[in-house]
Design a protein around this motif. Structure first.
Motif, PDB file in Angstrom:
ATOM      1  N   LEU A   1      -6.245   2.415   3.661  1.00 32.62           N
ATOM      2  CA  LEU A   1      -5.800   1.259   2.866  1.00 32.62           C
ATOM      3  C   LEU A   1      -5.474   0.053   3.754  1.00 32.62           C
ATOM      4  O   LEU A   1      -5.734  -1.086   3.389  1.00 32.62           O
ATOM      5  N   VAL A   2      -4.930   0.306   4.923  1.00 28.53           N
ATOM      6  CA  VAL A   2      -4.672  -0.784   5.874  1.00 28.53           C
ATOM      7  C   VAL A   2      -5.997  -1.449   6.220  1.00 28.53           C
ATOM      8  O   VAL A   2      -6.132  -2.684   6.216  1.00 28.53           O
ATOM      9  N   ASP A   3      -7.002  -0.604   6.477  1.00 32.08           N
ATOM     10  CA  ASP A   3      -8.293  -1.141   6.911  1.00 32.08           C
ATOM     11  C   ASP A   3      -9.064  -1.831   5.796  1.00 32.08           C
ATOM     12  O   ASP A   3      -9.838  -2.753   6.058  1.00 32.08           O
ATOM     13  N   ILE A   4      -8.861  -1.384   4.562  1.00 31.88           N
ATOM     14  CA  ILE A   4      -9.510  -2.068   3.427  1.00 31.88           C
ATOM     15  C   ILE A   4      -9.040  -3.530   3.405  1.00 31.88           C
ATOM     16  O   ILE A   4      -9.845  -4.462   3.330  1.00 31.88           O
TER      17      ILE A   4
ATOM     18  N   ALA B   1       1.855  -3.868   3.585  1.00 32.43           N
ATOM     19  CA  ALA B   1       3.181  -3.275   3.844  1.00 32.43           C
ATOM     20  C   ALA B   1       3.211  -1.935   3.113  1.00 32.43           C
ATOM     21  O   ALA B   1       2.847  -1.861   1.935  1.00 32.43           O
ATOM     22  N   ASN B   2       3.615  -0.906   3.853  1.00 31.02           N
ATOM     23  CA  ASN B   2       3.688   0.442   3.271  1.00 31.02           C
ATOM     24  C   ASN B   2       5.042   0.578   2.573  1.00 31.02           C
ATOM     25  O   ASN B   2       6.078   0.620   3.222  1.00 31.02           O
ATOM     26  N   ILE B   3       5.022   0.614   1.243  1.00 28.64           N
ATOM     27  CA  ILE B   3       6.284   0.615   0.475  1.00 28.64           C
ATOM     28  C   ILE B   3       6.287   1.795  -0.492  1.00 28.64           C
ATOM     29  O   ILE B   3       5.295   2.021  -1.198  1.00 28.64           O
ATOM     30  N   PRO B   4       7.379   2.576  -0.547  1.00 26.79           N
ATOM     31  CA  PRO B   4       7.425   3.701  -1.495  1.00 26.79           C
ATOM     32  C   PRO B   4       7.265   3.223  -2.942  1.00 26.79           C
ATOM     33  O   PRO B   4       7.711   2.122  -3.290  1.00 26.79           O
TER      34      PRO B   4
ATOM     35  N   VAL C   1     -15.058  -0.166   7.249  1.00 24.30           N
ATOM     36  CA  VAL C   1     -14.117   0.908   6.884  1.00 24.30           C
ATOM     37  C   VAL C   1     -14.880   2.237   6.829  1.00 24.30           C
ATOM     38  O   VAL C   1     -14.409   3.261   7.348  1.00 24.30           O
ATOM     39  N   TRP C   2     -16.055   2.206   6.247  1.00 21.52           N
ATOM     40  CA  TRP C   2     -16.874   3.429   6.194  1.00 21.52           C
ATOM     41  C   TRP C   2     -17.221   3.897   7.610  1.00 21.52           C
ATOM     42  O   TRP C   2     -17.114   5.077   7.928  1.00 21.52           O
ATOM     43  N   ALA C   3     -17.628   2.931   8.437  1.00 23.45           N
ATOM     44  CA  ALA C   3     -18.042   3.282   9.807  1.00 23.45           C
ATOM     45  C   ALA C   3     -16.874   3.914  10.568  1.00 23.45           C
ATOM     46  O   ALA C   3     -17.038   4.889  11.311  1.00 23.45           O
TER      47      ALA C   3
ATOM     48  N   ILE D   1       0.854  -1.186   0.000  1.00 22.29           N
ATOM     49  CA  ILE D   1       0.000   0.000   0.000  1.00 22.29           C
ATOM     50  C   ILE D   1       0.904   1.255   0.000  1.00 22.29           C
ATOM     51  O   ILE D   1       2.018   1.215   0.502  1.00 22.29           O
ATOM     52  N   PRO D   2       0.405   2.364  -0.571  1.00 22.54           N
ATOM     53  CA  PRO D   2       1.215   3.585  -0.613  1.00 22.54           C
ATOM     54  C   PRO D   2       1.154   4.424   0.656  1.00 22.54           C
ATOM     55  O   PRO D   2       2.002   5.293   0.861  1.00 22.54           O
ATOM     56  N   ALA D   3       0.153   4.193   1.500  1.00 21.10           N
ATOM     57  CA  ALA D   3       0.025   4.969   2.749  1.00 21.10           C
ATOM     58  C   ALA D   3      -0.862   4.184   3.707  1.00 21.10           C
ATOM     59  O   ALA D   3      -1.653   3.332   3.276  1.00 21.10           O
ATOM     60  N   GLY D   4      -0.723   4.497   4.983  1.00 21.95           N
ATOM     61  CA  GLY D   4      -1.496   3.781   6.007  1.00 21.95           C
ATOM     62  C   GLY D   4      -2.952   4.204   6.047  1.00 21.95           C
ATOM     63  O   GLY D   4      -3.490   4.729   5.083  1.00 21.95           O
TER      64      GLY D   4
END
Ligand code: SIN
Length: 340
Positions: free
Chosen positions: A189-192, A201-204, A319-321, A183-186
C-alpha cells in the motif's frame, strides 16, 4: 487379642475398599466433566456489527452454540472493543482471544506473501479473491501461519477498495501528487501511493475517522461498505471508484486452542465456519452495492472509465515488479489464472 487384630484388619480392608471406590468414582466424574465442560472462546474484530464481517462472525457464533447444544460459546467483540489493529495479533498468539479476522495485508509482519491481498489490479472481485484463497496455493498460504501459533482457517472477501479524499476529484494518477492517505498496513500500500506521488500514514482502523476529520491525512483507501459504516462521507468529499484491490479478511484461530478442541467438536465448529463463510460471501456483494447506492446520495462519486483505469494499471507496474519476487511467482500466477 487375636479377635481384636482380626477386627482391625477387617476395618482396614473396608477402609481401603471404600477409598478405592471413591477414587474410581472421582475419576469417572472428572472424565464426565471433561467431556461436557463448557468451552468459551472470544472472536475479536474491528468492524461494526452490521458489516459482512460483523454479521458473519455472529452467524458463526450462533451456529456453533446451536450445533453444540450450548457446549461451545463464541463471544463476539466487534468495533475494536476488545482488541484493535495494534494489539489483536499479540492477543491471539497469547491465547487471550481465540479468533480474529484481519485483512490479509495486515499479516505482513508474519509472512510477506499475505500482501498478495493488497496487490493492485490483481483480484477482479470478491469471487476472484475467494477462488484464490480456496485454491491449493491459497490454502497452503493460510496454513503457513501454523509455525507462529496461529491457523488461517478461511477467507472472507469484503469488496474492492476505492480511493477517497477531501481535496479534489481523483481521475488520473497525476491528481494524487502531494496528497496523503491513510493505509491499514505498510508494504504494497505504501508503494501504490508512492507510485502515484502521494504519501501515506499507517493508522489503525478505529482511529481513521478522527484522523480524516482532523486532517492528519487527506484521504483513504477503503471499500464502499467500510466507507458507509464508518461514516467517512461526513468528513470526505470525493470518492473514486477504481476497484484497486480486494479487501479479504483471513479468519485466524489460536493453534493451541484449536488443537485442544475434542475432534468431534472441532469438526462441528469447522462446519459452522464453512456455513458462516458462505453467508459472508453472499452478503458481501449485496451490502457493498447497497453502500455504494447510499454513498451516491452523500458525496461526489466518480467511476473511472476503462481508459482512465488503464492509466492506473500502468502506473502500478513498478509495484508489480517489486512484489512479484517478494510474494513469489507461483502465488501470482495462481491469482492471475483465477481472476481472468
Ligand atoms: C476491516 O475492514 O477489517 C478494516 C480494514 C482497514 O483497516 O482498512
Amino acid at each position: 487379642m487375636r479377635k481384636r487384630n482380626y477386627l482391625l484388619s477387617l476395618l482396614a480392608l473396608l477402609t481401603l475398599f471404600t477409598l478405592l471406590l471413591a477414587g474410581c468414582g472421582g475419576k469417572k466424574e472428572a472424565a464426565q466433566n471433561q467431556s461436557t465442560e463448557k468451552i468459551v472462546a472470544k472472536f475479536s474484530h474491528v468492524t461494526a456489527p452490521g458489516t459482512p464481517k460483523g454479521l458473519a462472525a455472529q452467524k458463526f457464533a450462533d451456529l456453533v452454540k446451536e450445533r453444540t447444544n450450548g457446549r461451545v460459546e463464541i463471544q463476539v467483540f466487534p468495533s475494536s472493543q476488545l482488541y484493535g489493529d495494534k494489539d489483536e495479533f499479540e492477543a491471539l498468539q497469547a491465547n487471550n482471544v481465540q479468533f480474529i479476522a484481519p485483512s490479509a495485508g495486515k499479516l505482513i509482519s508474519f509472512d510477506q506473501r499475505f500482501q498478495i491481498g493488497d496487490m493492485p489490479f490483481l483480484f477482479k472481485d470478491n469471487q476472484g479473491a475467494a477462488r484464490f484463497w480456496d485454491s491449493e496455493a491459497g490454502k497452503k498460504l493460510l496454513r503457513s501461519l501454523e509455525s507462529q501459533g496461529m491457523i488461517g482457517l478461511t477467507a472472507w472477501p469484503n469488496g474492492m477498495r476505492q480511493f477517497m479524499n477531501s481535496k479534489k476529484e481523483l481521475k488520473t494518477p497525476e491528481d494524487f501528487k502531494g496528497l496523503k492517505f491513510r493505509i491499514p498496513a505498510g508494504g504494497v500500500l505504501v508503494d501504490i501511493f508512492q507510485a502515484l506521488g502521494a504519501g501515506t500514514a499507517n493508522i489503525p482502523f478505529s482511529e481513521v475517522y478522527t484522523a480524516l476529520q482532523q486532517k492528519v491525512v487527506d484521504g483513504t483507501i477503503a471499500t464502499f461498505d467500510n466507507i458507509e459504516n464508518e461514516k467517512y462521507a461526513e468528513v470526505l468529499n470525493y470518492l473514486t471508484v477504481a476497484n484497486v484491490n480486494n479487501l479479504s479478511y483471513i479468519v485466524i484461530v489460536n493453534k493451541q486452542f484449536w488443537d485442544s478442541l475434542p475432534p468431534d467438536i472441532r469438526e462441528t465448529v469447522e462446519q459452522c465456519l464453512k456455513e458462516a463463510t458462505e453467508y459472508e460471501r453472499q452478503l458481501a456483494d449485496q451490502l457493498d452495492q447497497e453502500s455504494l447506492a447510499k454513498l451516491k446520495q452523500k458525496i461526489k462519486v466518480h467511476e473511472l472509465t476503462p481508459e482512465e483505469r488503464q492509466a492506473f494499471v500502468e502506473a502500478m507496474q513498478p509495484v508489480w515488479a517489486k512484489y512479484e519476487p517478494v510474494i513469489g511467482k507461483e502465488l501470482f500466477e495462481e491469482a492471475k489464472k483465477l481472476n481472468q
